[in-house]
Design an enzyme around this catalytic site. Sequence first.
Site, PDB file in Angstrom:
ATOM      1  N   ARG A 279       0.808  -1.220   0.000  1.00 18.79           N
ATOM      2  CA  ARG A 279       0.000   0.000   0.000  1.00 18.79           C
ATOM      3  C   ARG A 279       0.839   1.266   0.000  1.00 18.79           C
ATOM      4  NH1 ARG A 279      -5.205   0.499   1.932  1.00 18.79           N
ATOM      5  NH2 ARG A 279      -4.979  -1.515   2.967  1.00 18.79           N
ATOM      6  N   CYS A 353     -27.419  -0.320  -7.382  1.00 20.53           N
ATOM      7  CA  CYS A 353     -28.744  -0.340  -6.742  1.00 20.53           C
ATOM      8  C   CYS A 353     -28.623  -0.801  -5.299  1.00 20.53           C
ATOM      9  CB  CYS A 353     -29.686  -1.252  -7.518  1.00 20.53           C
ATOM     10  SG  CYS A 353     -29.913  -0.780  -9.236  1.00 20.53           S
TER      11      CYS A 353
END
Length: 423
Positions: A279, A353
Amino acid sequence: MAEHVTIPAHVLAAIEKHQRQCSDPMAAFFYDLPALAAHGAAIKAALPANVELYYAIKANSEAAIIDTLAPIVDGLELSSGGEIERACNSATPRPWVLSGPGKLDSEMRHAMLQGVEAFHIESLNEIARLQSIAASLQLTQPVLIRINPTLADEFSSRLKMAGAATPFGIDEVQLADAVNAVDSAANLTLRGFHIHAMSHQKSEQRHQQLLRFYLRRWPQWRALARDPEELTQLNVGGGIGVNYLEPSQQFDWPNLCMALGRQLEAMHEPPRVRFEIGRFLTAFCGYYAIEVIDTKVSHGEGFLVCRGGTHQFRLPVAQDHDHPVIHLPRRSRLPIPSNATEYPPWTVVGQLCTPKDVLSRHQSLRDVAIGDLLVLPLAGAYGYNISHADFLCHPRPEQIFVTHASDSLATEAMRLAQSEAMN
């Protein structure tokens, strides 16, 4: 807003060029490869003598990312058969190790045939399996034992990988048994130990304490081996965090390296220390650019509905934070009247959704309009590659690897556009 975050001019030019080429609203990732190379070189240069840097490619395993970092780092850390293929196809071959729980026999066999440098052993059962495979191939295989030590609370971070009940590594109370099992395996050679205890560690002082703890225990761990002088390597993993909420306040890597150097110099027989960082190497080079396709207010809250969403950039949900956002107004649109003085706090959402498709909440963005771009920086690690990209069958985003600046006029124009957007 993403305070203290700027987008390099050549990346801005690439974003603008790509938007012009899109027939539909845009959602795409942009990776600044020159910045990645410079950042990787700075991290490597800060290391003290006898300390190595491996890239944990799980953070971002795209070929262009690996090829950019491979000439800089000392090697690669892999955790699957698929990652083996990506590493072996790199333009710059580097040494590599295989770690992680649940290794398949087929993966371990393939790794040996491909010349793996070492395995990180995660369980007592894995020792027996590795010995069987190495014997069948008539190879002698170096290994490191991954230790799950007992840790004090002050070493904790947001994500514990050790010091608690986890599937990672061998508990320290079983370490003597594990060392004896490797010493008794005719085709395995113990080279040292691996510990990856904490992830998302943003405190350099705490990480100093953690490394100090490892180094104090090193002589005891090493003494368990039949031939202690053969054990030379201490792999301390990675876990260096990125401050997504305060981008200007990042982990003090140079100070950690200076402190580690002093600790190693004070030791009688210091180990060869290795970091495996993911990272902290790649996060800063990535940008997720999404186009606003609708604006609305619901129950008093403003929403910016954008192309894309968490199915492409899962990082904010995975980290449970509101990601920083940079607003880039569409330069061809008419200006919003100056008397429009009230702006709702905007919540940035995608096309899914589900109410969980939220990238950032309550952002104070001025004069946002349909067709504008929102850019989410710090998107180069654990962003697209951990996302559920096939959910709802939306098309996958393009990934664009920026290698150089555009011509001076385009560069200056984009710099001015950014300045206007940030004011």
